[in-house]
Design a protein around this motif. Structure first.
Motif: not given
Ligand code: SF4
Ligand code: SF4
Lengths: 267, 394
Positions: A159, A163, A180, A185, A189
């Motif tokens: 995660l 980002h 995300e 969730g 991803l």
């Protein structure tokens, strides 16, 4: 029943900008898990060719089970053949499955596949290569992807990486990490240079339909109990009233009634 | 012995043989399907893992709702005048549910371990609730029907015991039916991403329950009129009128709820803007709800067999279309893929339906199903024997 959903331990980060449509992941997955290439656990989504010549573009991305935090398939499965483990892996038990295919309709990402060509078919779904994980290896797709489009590791790391990738490469990715929030969730991803709709990703809400499902199914026994009491009450009340009316009518007629006759009437 | 059997067979109405032949054909395709798997015998796919079988199951269960509606009216709410409708309806219900169970077995990819439904229940699954309730309720319907089968047999002496427990069993049956009629709707609550918003709703279980009440009552009305023509036996028109009286209320309740839900969900604009979905939606509501509400409001209609039957068929059509919409037509296609059934899927269905008709006719032929119904005219020539069994019981 209360449900707690721990964050997944492992996660994938799949980068659509790196996929070159070589399909190595599909081959390695089918070899690793011994499924035919007709019904693989992983496949390629694509935008199709877009733009006008000579500025043509086409994006592809590997796609497999999202390993949802609150998986619809687990909630739906008639016999509990699908289960989410402590580590957040959604596993399939092929010794229990009855082949009702409810999971296929329930999954908001249209993930579970089916061995249509088998006599006694099973559901085909990514299990994060959990036996490889136990041996300290990466899932087959992540291991073999030649461009590093499929990354695998601790969920938090993935995660954070997602980002960072978006922040450090302004303009390269759309500002959205698919998974995300989607469906409450997921452990898988995605980041992508094009909007996810264009890749053919389903537009999922932020809460899992499993939530609404539980709301209704877990209320059912209560409703059933209430109905049993209500119906019995209605039966007895009306019966009683009818008997009283009968009694009154008889009294009004002033005719003596034999006890035996009354019994047979009551039934 | 053998000759007796042949003699017996030759007295059966001829149409039974036709249906028995169709049944045999359908079932042999069904056995082939179990042997060969789903790929070669169906058009099911990843995008449409459920097909016409599931649609049929849902429609049949809705129509079989007559059995529990009537049981609730007669036994629980003491509408004793409706009693004579119970037997034919319970028989139809039992056969309806049995056919659903048979089709489900053909539908299961792993039919060889269907029993896992009982060994490994997942209680948050709506499909589990449905299968448990249907299994339990089928046994209850069998119990309710058993006096009919035993009345003339050696086991008559069990009748008092059976009758003694009828009320609690019926109450359990009504509860179970309410549960699974609504749970069938619950099954789609989890499918919000797939099912078109005109049908998708959190309160689908209530929609399913209410429409099954209407469909079930309609089946009783239509069935009574059809058997009037075929066998010359039927229910009193007064009873049909009473049943018909319930319909506008139930249907209106549904319509108000349906539009209220769309209003609250902010989906009213979709009523006209969703292309063929809008057309299906309106077809369902107009045929199955709006017209019948007006139709059954007229006393003249309720007091006429033929007019009631016409209305009943419209309601059944609307509700059946609704179940097909929810399970099939209203599902958004994935990657442009759509579904239409393979001929073998249809053949198996037709076989099972023919089997239903065969068994219904045989039971009505040998057992006093229509015992309490009224004999209206001399039996039609096509089905001479169908009269004798019930008539001798009077
Ligand atoms: S993506 Fe689908 S199959 Fe995978 S865990 Fe989520 S609901 Fe289940
Ligand atoms: S097909 Fe198998 S895994 Fe999927 S819901 Fe049915 S029993 Fe569960």
């Amino acid at each position: 029943m209360s449900h707690t959903f721990n964050t997944p331990r492992y996660g994938f980060l799949i980068d659509a900008s790196k996929c070159i449509d070589c399909r190595t992941c599909m081959v390695s997955c089918s070899v690793e898990n011994n499924v035919s290439m007709e019904t693989t656990r992983i496949w390629i989504k694509e935008t199709g060719v877009t733009g006008t010549f000579p500025d043509l573009s086409r994006y592809t991305v590997p796609y497999h089970c999202m390993h949802c935090v609150d998986p619809s398939c687990v909630s739906a499965c008639t016999v509990g053949a699908l289960q989410r483990t402590e580590d957040g892996i959604v596993k399939y038990d092929n010794d229990i499955c009855i082949g009702c295919r409810y999971c296929m309709y329930a999954c908001p990402f249209e993930v579970p596949n089916y061995e249509w060509d088998q006599q006694l078919p099973l559901v085909v779904k990514c299990d994060m290569c959990f036996s490889r994980l136990e041996e300290g290896q990466q899932p087959a797709c992540a291991q073999t992807c030649p461009t590093g489009a499929i990354q695998f590791g601790k969920y938090e790391d993935m995660l954070a990486l997602a980002h960072r990738m978006i922040e450090e490469n302004p303009g390269k990715y759309v500002d959205h990490i698919y998974g995300e929030e989607e469906n409450g969730g997921t452990a898988t991803l995605y980041i992508s240079p094009v909007p996810f709709e264009e890749l053919g990703f389903p537009i999922a809400g932020t809460t899992s339909p499993a939530y609404s499902n539980r709301l209704v199914t877990e209320g059912t026994p209560l409703v059933a109990g209430a109905m049993l009491v209500g119906l019995s009450g209605a039966y007895l009340t009306i019966k009683n009233e009818k008997e009283e009316a009968e009694e009154e009518r008889r009294l009004a007629e002033q005719t003596p009634v034999a006890a035996g006759e009354e019994d047979s009437h009551a039934s | 012995m053998l000759r007796k059997l042949f003699h017996e067979l030759s007295t059966l109405p001829k149409y039974i043989y036709v249906f028995a032949a169709i049944t045999a054909f359908g079932l042999s395709i069904g056995i082939y399907r179990m042997y060969a798997g789903l790929g070669v015998t169906t058009n099911l796919s990843k995008a449409f893992p459920w097909g016409i079988w599931i649609s049929f199951d849902l429609a049949t269960v809705a129509l079989s709702g007559g059995a529990f509606t009537l049981a609730a009216l007669v036994y629980v709410l003491h509408f004793e005048s409706l009693h004579s409708a119970v037997r034919p309806t319970v028989l139809a219900g039992l056969l309806g549910y049995s056919s659903v169970l048979v089709i489900l077995l053909f539908d299961l990819g792993r039919w060889d371990r269907f029993y896992n439904v009982f060994l490994h229940p997942n209680f948050s699954s709506a499909l589990l609730e449905v299968s448990w309730c249907i299994a339990a309720y089928s046994s209850i319907l069998f119990y309710e029907l058993s006096p009919v089968l035993l009345e003339k047999s050696r086991w008559r002496r069990f009748l008092p015991t059976i009758k003694k427990y009828t009320i609690p069993i019926v109450i359990a049956g009504v509860t179970l039916s309410t549960m699974h009629q609504s749970s069938l709707g619950t099954m789609f609550v989890i499918m919000s991403p797939r099912l078109h918003p005109l049908w998708y709703s959190m309160i689908l279980p209530i929609f399913f329950l209410v429409s099954s009440l209407a469909a079930g009552i309609s089946l009783v009305i239509a069935g009574a009129t059809v058997s009037y023509w075929l066998f010359g036996r039927s229910l009193k028109i007064r009873i049909l009128a009473k049943l018909g009286w319930f319909l506008p209320w139930i249907l209106s309740f549904y319509v108000v709820l349906k539009f209220g839900e769309l209003l609250i969900a902010g989906e009213l604009d979709m009523l006209f803007s969703s292309g063929h979905y809008s057309v299906l939606f309106w077809a369902e509501l107009i045929i199955g709800f709006f017209i019948p509400i007006a139709w059954f409001s007229f006393k003249r209609v309720r007091n006429s067999r033929i007019l009631s039957m016409f209305g009943a068929f419209m309601i059944m059509g609307g509700v059946v279309l609704n179940r097909f919409d929810v399970t099939w037509f209203g599902m958004n296609p994935v990657d442009g893929e759509t579904y239409s059934p393979h001929w073998m899927e249809v053949a198996i269905l037709v076989g099972v339906v023919a089997g239903l008709i065969t068994i219904y006719s045989l039971v009505a032929h040998y057992f006093p199903v229509y015992e309490e119904t009224e004999l209206y005219r001399e039996p039609a020539n096509t089905a001479p024997r169908l009269q004798e069994a019930p008539a001798s019981g009077d």
